[in-house]
Design a protein around this motif. Sequence first.
Motif, PDB file in Angstrom:
ATOM      1  N   PRO A 179       0.841  -1.209   0.000  1.00  0.00           N
ATOM      2  CA  PRO A 179       0.000   0.000   0.000  1.00  0.00           C
ATOM      3  C   PRO A 179       0.872   1.253   0.000  1.00  0.00           C
ATOM      4  N   LEU A 180       0.604   2.146  -0.946  1.00  0.00           N
ATOM      5  CA  LEU A 180       1.433   3.336  -1.129  1.00  0.00           C
ATOM      6  C   LEU A 180       0.580   4.594  -1.128  1.00  0.00           C
ATOM      7  N   PRO A 181       1.019   5.657  -0.451  1.00  0.00           N
ATOM      8  CA  PRO A 181       0.321   6.936  -0.564  1.00  0.00           C
ATOM      9  C   PRO A 181       0.173   7.321  -2.036  1.00  0.00           C
ATOM     10  N   ALA A 185       2.714   6.712  -5.254  1.00  0.00           N
ATOM     11  CA  ALA A 185       2.376   5.721  -6.275  1.00  0.00           C
ATOM     12  C   ALA A 185       2.402   6.349  -7.668  1.00  0.00           C
ATOM     13  N   LYS A 186       1.855   7.558  -7.798  1.00  0.00           N
ATOM     14  CA  LYS A 186       1.866   8.247  -9.103  1.00  0.00           C
ATOM     15  C   LYS A 186       3.300   8.497  -9.565  1.00  0.00           C
ATOM     16  N   SER A 191      -0.188   1.561 -10.213  1.00  0.00           N
ATOM     17  CA  SER A 191      -1.642   1.697 -10.287  1.00  0.00           C
ATOM     18  C   SER A 191      -2.310   0.567  -9.529  1.00  0.00           C
ATOM     19  N   GLY A 192      -3.572   0.787  -9.179  1.00  0.00           N
ATOM     20  CA  GLY A 192      -4.308  -0.242  -8.457  1.00  0.00           C
ATOM     21  C   GLY A 192      -5.532   0.328  -7.771  1.00  0.00           C
ATOM     22  N   ASP A 211      -4.806   8.044   2.169  1.00  0.00           N
ATOM     23  CA  ASP A 211      -5.353   7.585   0.891  1.00  0.00           C
ATOM     24  C   ASP A 211      -4.237   6.880   0.134  1.00  0.00           C
ATOM     25  N   CYS A 212      -4.459   5.617  -0.190  1.00  0.00           N
ATOM     26  CA  CYS A 212      -3.401   4.776  -0.744  1.00  0.00           C
ATOM     27  C   CYS A 212      -3.832   4.097  -2.034  1.00  0.00           C
TER      28      CYS A 212
END
Length: 218
Positions: A179-181, A185-186, A191-192, A211-212
Amino acid sequence: MKHLKITAFLTKGFSAAYEWALSIDGIVGYAKKMNELGFDDFVYAQSSNNMKPLDDLPFQKEHFLDLWWYKCSMPIFEIESTQDKQLFRRFNTFEAETMLQNVKKVETTKGAYRNAMISKTFFITKKVDWFVIGDKEEIEKYLKMITHIGGVRRAGFGAVSKWEVVEVEENSKPQLYRPLPIEFAKKNNVSGLHVKWGIRPPATIPVNKFDCVIPKND
């Protein structure tokens, strides 16, 4: 600190709300705090509102803007099958009313002590892997204290027959397959699924929830 693969060999499988929910930093953090505080103080700390992020676990940290979390992947496992079970929670009113003073009756039809039927999903698998960057000896020390993972352990699920920690080649899973902030992630083209999630232990306290992005299965 080195790139490691942690494996929990299971006797049956485990229960969790989601496939990605078993965090190895949370598991190690649980054992570390239990070892430091002792059982009674540990239980009290969990039930109080004074829990803080565990910032001294034997894993390398990722820093981004004003945030940090541990370089630990999500659980990776092969699902042999899943089982949905209905479990019954029954509050022991006789014992409670006997022990508590000035309490004539404990309400079990509503509120925190209500009797309930709870639906749980069980993942049947032989083992679960995590990829991390961390201190092998320290991690092994705390994993020796963990006999079960996941939820509904009293029903026999999540029993660990053996832990294994081995060195592996450098890879991106500890940094990106977790899980990434959203902004991180961007930046890394991950993506996910978008959810609000605890990025470090204890995952349940508000200060750890962001928000992840939950990466797609690789």
